[in-house]
Design an enzyme around this catalytic site. Structure first.
Site, PDB file in Angstrom:
ATOM      1  N   GLY A 249       0.805  -1.262  -0.369  1.00  0.00           N
ATOM      2  CA  GLY A 249       0.223  -0.153   0.219  1.00  0.00           C
ATOM      3  C   GLY A 249       1.162   1.007  -0.054  1.00  0.00           C
ATOM      4  O   GLY A 249       0.920   2.267   0.075  1.00  0.00           O
TER       5      GLY A 249
ATOM      6  N   TYR B 207     -12.387  -3.329  11.191  1.00  0.00           N
ATOM      7  CA  TYR B 207     -11.639  -2.980  11.546  1.00  0.00           C
ATOM      8  C   TYR B 207     -10.480  -2.715  12.510  1.00  0.00           C
ATOM      9  O   TYR B 207      -9.461  -3.295  12.814  1.00  0.00           O
ATOM     10  CB  TYR B 207     -11.695  -1.548  11.085  1.00  0.00           C
ATOM     11  CG  TYR B 207     -10.445  -0.776  10.243  1.00  0.00           C
ATOM     12  CD1 TYR B 207      -9.555  -0.992   9.342  1.00  0.00           C
ATOM     13  CD2 TYR B 207      -9.778   0.062  11.779  1.00  0.00           C
ATOM     14  CE1 TYR B 207      -8.248  -0.492   9.174  1.00  0.00           C
ATOM     15  CE2 TYR B 207      -8.778   1.273  11.327  1.00  0.00           C
ATOM     16  CZ  TYR B 207      -8.000   0.310  10.422  1.00  0.00           C
ATOM     17  OH  TYR B 207      -7.156   1.118  10.340  1.00  0.00           O
ATOM     18  N   ALA B 208     -11.111  -3.162  13.816  1.00  0.00           N
ATOM     19  CA  ALA B 208     -10.666  -3.144  14.640  1.00  0.00           C
ATOM     20  C   ALA B 208     -10.315  -5.013  15.572  1.00  0.00           C
ATOM     21  O   ALA B 208      -9.379  -5.328  16.255  1.00  0.00           O
ATOM     22  CB  ALA B 208     -11.342  -2.195  16.411  1.00  0.00           C
TER      23      ALA B 208
ATOM     24  N   SER C  72      -3.626  -0.159  14.778  1.00  0.00           N
ATOM     25  CA  SER C  72      -4.634   1.218  14.772  1.00  0.00           C
ATOM     26  C   SER C  72      -4.987   1.272  16.603  1.00  0.00           C
ATOM     27  O   SER C  72      -5.070   0.466  17.160  1.00  0.00           O
ATOM     28  CB  SER C  72      -5.716   0.751  14.178  1.00  0.00           C
ATOM     29  OG  SER C  72      -6.621   2.411  14.187  1.00  0.00           O
TER      30      SER C  72
HETATM   31  P1  NDP Z   1      -4.637   4.945   2.133  1.00  0.00           P
HETATM   32  O1  NDP Z   1      -5.426   4.692   2.222  1.00  0.00           O
HETATM   33  O2  NDP Z   1      -3.802   6.062   1.996  1.00  0.00           O
HETATM   34  O3  NDP Z   1      -3.821   4.466   1.649  1.00  0.00           O
HETATM   35  C1  NDP Z   1      -3.927   2.899   1.623  1.00  0.00           C
HETATM   36  C2  NDP Z   1      -2.834   2.384   0.356  1.00  0.00           C
HETATM   37  O4  NDP Z   1      -3.313   0.792   0.398  1.00  0.00           O
HETATM   38  C3  NDP Z   1      -3.639   2.796  -1.042  1.00  0.00           C
HETATM   39  O5  NDP Z   1      -3.170   3.054  -1.913  1.00  0.00           O
HETATM   40  C4  NDP Z   1      -4.375   1.640  -1.286  1.00  0.00           C
HETATM   41  O6  NDP Z   1      -4.706   1.507  -2.934  1.00  0.00           O
HETATM   42  C5  NDP Z   1      -3.945   0.466  -1.269  1.00  0.00           C
HETATM   43  N1  NDP Z   1      -4.395  -0.600  -0.485  1.00  0.00           N
HETATM   44  C6  NDP Z   1      -5.867  -1.030   0.060  1.00  0.00           C
HETATM   45  N2  NDP Z   1      -5.989  -2.191  -0.522  1.00  0.00           N
HETATM   46  C7  NDP Z   1      -4.726  -3.058  -1.105  1.00  0.00           C
HETATM   47  C8  NDP Z   1      -4.536  -4.145  -1.632  1.00  0.00           C
HETATM   48  N3  NDP Z   1      -5.525  -5.348  -1.857  1.00  0.00           N
HETATM   49  N4  NDP Z   1      -2.862  -4.479  -2.275  1.00  0.00           N
HETATM   50  C9  NDP Z   1      -2.604  -3.655  -2.536  1.00  0.00           C
HETATM   51  N5  NDP Z   1      -2.967  -2.451  -1.704  1.00  0.00           N
HETATM   52  C10 NDP Z   1      -3.695  -1.645  -1.045  1.00  0.00           C
HETATM   53  O7  NDP Z   1      -4.244   4.332   3.809  1.00  0.00           O
HETATM   54  P2  NDP Z   1      -3.435   4.821   4.971  1.00  0.00           P
HETATM   55  O8  NDP Z   1      -2.376   5.315   4.974  1.00  0.00           O
HETATM   56  O9  NDP Z   1      -4.339   5.922   5.555  1.00  0.00           O
HETATM   57  O10 NDP Z   1      -3.677   3.755   5.881  1.00  0.00           O
HETATM   58  C11 NDP Z   1      -1.746   2.973   5.624  1.00  0.00           C
HETATM   59  C12 NDP Z   1      -2.462   2.276   6.321  1.00  0.00           C
HETATM   60  O11 NDP Z   1      -1.822   2.868   7.987  1.00  0.00           O
HETATM   61  C13 NDP Z   1      -3.390   1.268   6.357  1.00  0.00           C
HETATM   62  O12 NDP Z   1      -3.604  -0.156   7.004  1.00  0.00           O
HETATM   63  C14 NDP Z   1      -4.021   1.914   8.183  1.00  0.00           C
HETATM   64  O13 NDP Z   1      -5.164   0.948   8.388  1.00  0.00           O
HETATM   65  C15 NDP Z   1      -3.105   2.096   9.133  1.00  0.00           C
HETATM   66  N6  NDP Z   1      -4.163   3.527   9.819  1.00  0.00           N
HETATM   67  C16 NDP Z   1      -4.189   4.425   9.596  1.00  0.00           C
HETATM   68  C17 NDP Z   1      -5.020   5.821   9.923  1.00  0.00           C
HETATM   69  C18 NDP Z   1      -4.901   6.793   9.944  1.00  0.00           C
HETATM   70  O14 NDP Z   1      -5.551   8.108  10.673  1.00  0.00           O
HETATM   71  N7  NDP Z   1      -4.763   7.595   8.456  1.00  0.00           N
HETATM   72  C19 NDP Z   1      -4.138   5.528  11.643  1.00  0.00           C
HETATM   73  C20 NDP Z   1      -4.084   3.874  11.847  1.00  0.00           C
HETATM   74  C21 NDP Z   1      -4.185   2.997  11.386  1.00  0.00           C
HETATM   75  P3  NDP Z   1      -5.971   1.868  -3.101  1.00  0.00           P
HETATM   76  O15 NDP Z   1      -6.433   2.847  -2.926  1.00  0.00           O
HETATM   77  O16 NDP Z   1      -5.989   1.898  -4.263  1.00  0.00           O
HETATM   78  O17 NDP Z   1      -7.287   1.136  -2.784  1.00  0.00           O
END
Ligand code: NDP
Length: 258
Positions: free
Chosen positions: A13, A160-161, A148
């Protein structure tokens, strides 16, 4: 700061948000970083932007893109195999890909339960299993996963939790099983970080990202929400040798909120 010269890292991601900030941080320490993401064009753009960054050029790091759905077992095995074949090693894995599908529990349909568990938790199992195949023989590895604050419970996020609490259990257990091979396994558990994910949450509840962030900032001791770079700094600490005797831990990154 840890030196990542000659290290090879994979960030799932990694095309945007916390993953992109982490990929940049590692590459700015000299690493070769593989930006793994669903969206190939966005992954390529991000990898190019990272490779062109002055700090990355100065450190001799770089980023390359690879398209991979981290919920697809065959695709995951193939991409890690490709990384190892191309670069000859895999030192760091950041399990960052994640999604939300929020709803009150009584309205939560099975597809939203399944997709969140699969994308946030099963993906970490698949990628960690693939990565350790190369880390164990090398007797070196760093696995860092995104949990998270929601792991402690959050209204509308039962799926999600559960997935993010699962990350903490997976992390603690992999630390025990992979420790004998000099592999450390840790997690970070951010609170509210300003990314597309939280902007989408704001939209869902009928607020602008700025209004939503302001409401969270007011109940956060530091008086603001977090930025992706502030999570990337903690991930880089766990991915580097400065944290060499720390394993099985989850670090909350939450602006002081309990
Ligand atoms: P974003 O949605 O900005 O980025 C997530 C990325 O993961 C996107 O590029 C998305 O692609 C990609 N992705 C999703 N599904 C897949 C998949 N099956 N295979 C490959 N790539 C995938 O999220 P954040 O940067 O905010 O979050 C990053 C991590 O941090 C996550 O695990 C999130 O749960 C965790 N997190 C975030 C918080 C927040 O407040 N932002 C707080 C706590 C934890 P696409 O957009 O094409 O789906």
């Amino acid at each position: 700061m840890s030196n990542f010269t000659n290290r090879v890292a994979a960030v799932t991601g990694g095309a945007q948000g916390i993953g992109a900030a982490t990929a940049l941080k590692l590459a700015a320490g000299g690493a070769t970083v593989v930006v793994l993401d669903l969206n190939e064009d966005r992954a390529k753009d991000t990898a190019q932007r990272i490779s062109d960054h002055p700090d990355v050029l100065a450190a001799g790091g770089k980023a390359v893109a690879a398209c991979c759905d981290v919920t697809d077992e065959e695709a995951v095995d193939r991409v890690f195999d490709d990384i190892h074949r191309e670069f000859g090693r895999l030192d760091i894995l950041v399990n960052n890909a994640g999604i939300t599908r929020d709803n009150m529990f009584f309205k939560m349909e099975r597809p939203d339960w399944d997709s969140v568990l699969t994308t946030n938790l099963t993906s970490a199992y698949l990628c960690s299993r693939a990565a350790q195949r190369y880390m164990v023989p090398a007797k070196y590895g760093k696995i860092v996963s995104l949990s998270s604050r929601s792991a402690l419970g959050n209204r509308g996020q039962a799926n999600y939790a559960a997935a993010k609490a699962g990350i903490q259990g997976l992390t603690a257990t992999l630390a025990i099983e992979l420790g004998p091979f000099n592999i450390t396994v840790n997690a970070v558990a951010p609170g509210y970080i300003a990314t597309s994910m939280t902007a989408a949450t704001a939209e869902r509840v009928g607020a602008s990202p700025a209004e939503h962030q302001q409401a969270v900032a007011e109940r956060t001791p530091l008086g603001r929400v977090g930025q992706p770079e502030e999570v990337a700094a903690a991930v880089a600490f766990f991915a580097g040798d400065d944290s060499s005797y720390i394993s099985g831990q989850t670090l909350y990154i939450n602006g002081g909120a309990r």
